[in-house]
Scaffold this active site. Structure first.
Site, PDB file in Angstrom:
ATOM      1  N   HIS A 295       1.095 -25.707 -55.350  1.00 41.16           N
ATOM      2  CA  HIS A 295       0.090 -26.767 -55.306  1.00 41.16           C
ATOM      3  C   HIS A 295       0.063 -27.499 -56.646  1.00 41.16           C
ATOM      4  O   HIS A 295       0.281 -26.896 -57.704  1.00 41.16           O
ATOM      5  CB  HIS A 295      -1.280 -26.143 -55.013  1.00 41.16           C
ATOM      6  CG  HIS A 295      -2.363 -27.120 -54.718  1.00 41.16           C
ATOM      7  ND1 HIS A 295      -2.972 -27.882 -55.695  1.00 41.16           N
ATOM      8  CD2 HIS A 295      -2.959 -27.454 -53.551  1.00 41.16           C
ATOM      9  CE1 HIS A 295      -3.896 -28.647 -55.135  1.00 41.16           C
ATOM     10  NE2 HIS A 295      -3.913 -28.405 -53.841  1.00 41.16           N
TER      11      HIS A 295
ATOM     12  N   LEU B  91      -7.630 -17.042 -60.504  1.00 44.11           N
ATOM     13  CA  LEU B  91      -7.703 -17.812 -61.751  1.00 44.11           C
ATOM     14  C   LEU B  91      -8.164 -19.230 -61.452  1.00 44.11           C
ATOM     15  O   LEU B  91      -7.470 -19.999 -60.784  1.00 44.11           O
ATOM     16  CB  LEU B  91      -6.334 -17.840 -62.433  1.00 44.11           C
ATOM     17  CG  LEU B  91      -6.197 -18.740 -63.666  1.00 44.11           C
ATOM     18  CD1 LEU B  91      -7.219 -18.373 -64.724  1.00 44.11           C
ATOM     19  CD2 LEU B  91      -4.789 -18.651 -64.241  1.00 44.11           C
TER      20      LEU B  91
END
Length: 336
Positions: free
Chosen positions: A231, A126
């Site tokens: 992240h 994604l």
């Protein structure tokens, strides 16, 4: 209008640009042009297949602007992982430590190399470009994956997995990799990442990774701090996964320590709440995601619709974007 559609071979130039923009640590896009082209070819074959069960196929989708034709994002669904190519992760388990003589009782976490998810499906890859962020692009791309799965549940495994990118610096360094994995691999993060993405069977992981538990408590603080952490650019994706019903059960990526999340396939919220409806002329004010609900020429858009019993009213633009006409079937997820 933004549209998600099945990827095609001639998307290669745009796909390469997306891979470059994704940057270090995006394992599924850490590939050469030829390897990305091969992904597109395999995806075309997957969408054209009539698979009635998981066959280790990968369905790659592209996000495009219908007005300009620009490809601005991508995502993918794998029908099964961990079969011909092991799907390695670290599983964190807690061991009880006790000694009557020393009058001590405490718990310690250890990491074990496992392949616990053989036969499960996976969503991933994604990525949306900066030019479409803030327009609902990420949510459209993410939710469309579960609507694709809902189009034929028999093609997919019992659970859906999602690996989120862990903490990786702009210079390509990873606190987890540097302190945990590098000593066993004797290569850079980028090298290991690319080998994992391109490897046929991941035998190199089994060959080089430790065969014994790794005690978390003996790791440097820098490594411990990022175990299961996401992240910065993946925090929105994690929130969407949690909204869908995914949970983190202490499985992490062996390279960057990012979290692996999962949900029973038929319990993913978007697919569970969606329904098949008959297309009618019109439109409305209800925010919805609509798909063609078929694997050949799969398409998905976010638009405003009207709902009346088993009918969904779509504007001419929406019908054109989906290549549907009144009387056709469509799968609809709405906020109502």
């Amino acid at each position: 209008m933004l549209r998600v559609r099945a990827a095609r071979r001639n998307d290669i130039d745009a796909f390469v640009k997306l891979a470059e923009a994704a940057g270090t640590g995006f394992t599924s896009l850490a590939l050469s042009r030829d390897e990305l082209a091969a992904k597109l070819e395999r995806s075309e074959a997957a969408f054209a297949s009539t698979a009635g069960r998981p066959q280790e196929l990968a369905y790659l989708m592209m996000l495009e602007d219908t007005e300009t034709g620009e490809v601005a994002g991508c995502s993918a669904v794998k029908d099964a992982v961990g079969l011909s190519k092991p799907y390695y992760d670290f599983k964190i388990v807690t061991l009880a430590q006790s000694s009557k003589e020393a009058e001590r009782r405490f718990d310690m976490d250890v990491m074990l190399l496992v392949n616990d998810f053989a036969g499960c499906s996976e969503v991933g890859t994604l990525f949306v470009g900066e030019q479409v962020r803030g327009r609902g692009a990420g949510r459209l791309v993410a939710q469309t994956r579960y609507l694709l799965i809902a189009a034929d549940y028999d093609r997919f495994g019992p659970h859906v997995l999602a690996e989120l990118r862990g903490v990786v610096s702009e210079d390509g360094s990873s606190p987890f990799f540097d302190n945990v994995t590098r000593p066993f691999f004797r290569m850079s993060f980028d090298e290991a990442d690319r080998m994992s993405a391109a490897a046929v069977d991941n035998q190199f992981i089994l060959d080089l990774m430790p065969k014994h538990p790794i005690y978390v408590d003996v790791l440097p603080e820098a490594a411990r701090a990022v175990i299961g952490a996401t992240h910065e650019q993946g925090k929105g994706a994690r929130a969407l996964l949690e909204w869908e019903g995914f949970t983190y059960n202490r499985y992490i990526d062996i390279f960057d320590g990012g979290p692996l999340m999962s949900v029973p396939t038929r319990q993913a919220r978007t697919g569970r709440e969606s329904r098949l409806m008959t297309v009618a002329a019109g439109g409305g004010e209800i925010d919805a995601i609509v798909t063609t609900d078929r694997f050949d020429d799969f398409r998905s858009i976010r638009t405003t619709v009207s709902l009346d019993g088993q009918s969904v009213g779509l504007s001419e633009d929406a019908q054109r974007a989906l290549n549907l006409a009144s009387g056709d079937s469509a799968r609809v997820w709405s906020r109502t």
